[in-house]
Design an enzyme around this catalytic site. Sequence first.
Site, PDB file in Angstrom:
ATOM      1  N   LYS A  11       9.014 -16.972 -11.042  1.00  0.00           N
ATOM      2  CA  LYS A  11       8.041 -15.870 -11.661  1.00  0.00           C
ATOM      3  C   LYS A  11       6.806 -16.689 -12.369  1.00  0.00           C
ATOM      4  O   LYS A  11       7.025 -17.449 -12.981  1.00  0.00           O
ATOM      5  CB  LYS A  11       8.900 -15.327 -12.648  1.00  0.00           C
ATOM      6  CG  LYS A  11       8.163 -13.931 -13.310  1.00  0.00           C
ATOM      7  CD  LYS A  11       8.975 -13.175 -14.172  1.00  0.00           C
ATOM      8  CE  LYS A  11       8.121 -12.169 -14.850  1.00  0.00           C
ATOM      9  NZ  LYS A  11       8.760 -11.569 -16.052  1.00  0.00           N
ATOM     10  N   ASN A  41       0.830  -1.448  -0.157  1.00  0.00           N
ATOM     11  CA  ASN A  41      -0.155   0.070  -0.057  1.00  0.00           C
ATOM     12  C   ASN A  41       0.854   1.099   0.079  1.00  0.00           C
ATOM     13  O   ASN A  41       2.137   1.118  -0.205  1.00  0.00           O
ATOM     14  CB  ASN A  41      -1.007  -0.186   1.162  1.00  0.00           C
ATOM     15  CG  ASN A  41      -0.251  -0.062   2.405  1.00  0.00           C
ATOM     16  OD1 ASN A  41       0.664   0.747   2.835  1.00  0.00           O
ATOM     17  ND2 ASN A  41      -0.246  -1.043   3.295  1.00  0.00           N
TER      18      ASN A  41
END
Length: 399
Positions: free
Chosen positions: A288, A209
């Site tokens: 990934k 955030n």
Amino acid sequence: MLNNLRVVLGVSGGIAAYKACALTSKLVQQGADVKVIMTESAQKFVSPITFQAISRNPVYIDTFDEKDASKIAHIDLADWADLFVIAPATANIIGKIANGIADDMLSTTLLATEADVYIAPAMNVHMYAHPAVKKNMKTLERWGYRFIEPGEGYLACGYVGKGRLEEPETIVNVIIKNQREQSILEGKEILITAGPTQEKVDPVRFFTNHSSGKMGFALAEEAAKMGASVTLIAGPVSLETPANVNRIDVKTAEEMYQHTLSYFEKSDIVIKAAAVADYRPKVTYDDKMKKKDGDLTIELERTKDILKELGQKKTKQFLVGFAAETNDPLVFGEEKLKSKHLNAIVINNIKSPGAGFQSDTNEVIYMHQSGDKVAFDLASKKEIAKQILVQINKDIKVD
Ligand code: PMT
């Protein structure tokens, strides 16, 4: 108010040196014992005899003017001081201290003192805005020097802007207020959390955030200045550790939970300014994730609500949460205060300009469990931090 406080007043070479005479007088009237050091340039504006007459003490102008063979004057003066004030502080003296330069009586004494130092800058508006000056001030702030910001108005150089030495009365009031607040948290163990958490998806991606950590770091800095023993548990942020703060870096909500819990028991005050992730990916990948055609759904699971758990565990701790709200801040803030069994909550409306994430300022409402509310108007996060800590200290005494 400043009875018997031993103040060294450093006067450097700016036109505002004349205002330092009034400052000396006001400090003396408040009961302080004032000894003045003048730089060579300062003496071009005001004569040492003026300060001698007002302070009733000799004025120091030369490092090598050693009157007492049993002492070294600048070390003796540095040790004597309870408090150091530099007013006016030129760009030059600010630069010297920030870079450890000691080449006259004022700079050598400053480097040798362990007293709190207040710096009241005064200079041309462009000099004040120069990146070198800003950088030096930031360095000094990090080291715990306190700045009394210059006022805005007509400057002796003809410009109108920021750079005027703050009025002597205001400087004295700041010192009196800080003297009162100083050491109010001595003997207290304070645990503060700050910044965001990062919840890993794969080695490349994470959920996080906007928290910069500024609010929590300001609290840690101010609490340490007030004498508390401070532990700061910080999510991933790029901020320097405030002076005298024990910092523990964490990444995830789970790590923040573990470390917070391990310091909780010995803490007297716990302030949770961190923006902890409420959810994290249910599955994380060591390699990934490859993109594929079509949409992607990532399943999230709840993290632990650290604050709620602390609310259930608390014994002696004064527990303060933060609430970052976008609508009905008071309603949702109060709900968190009650449901998490907090002693107080600091509510910020993150939609309000200058408040919440990332900014250097904030505007909050502090709500005590009794329902009493105090609003702290828009100010620097450091000022807001100070006000929150002063309020917590008041509430601890009453609770
Ligand atoms: O870091 P800055 O950029 O300076 O911004 C400051 C700030 C906006 C982050 C700060 O002032 C602030 O409001 N912090 C709390 C943000 C938040 O996560 O609020 P919340 O309403 O989601 O959480 C309420 C309280 O529960 C908070 O004290 C939080 O630390 C705590 N919590 C939340 C979730 C969780 N899993 N565990 C928790 O302990």
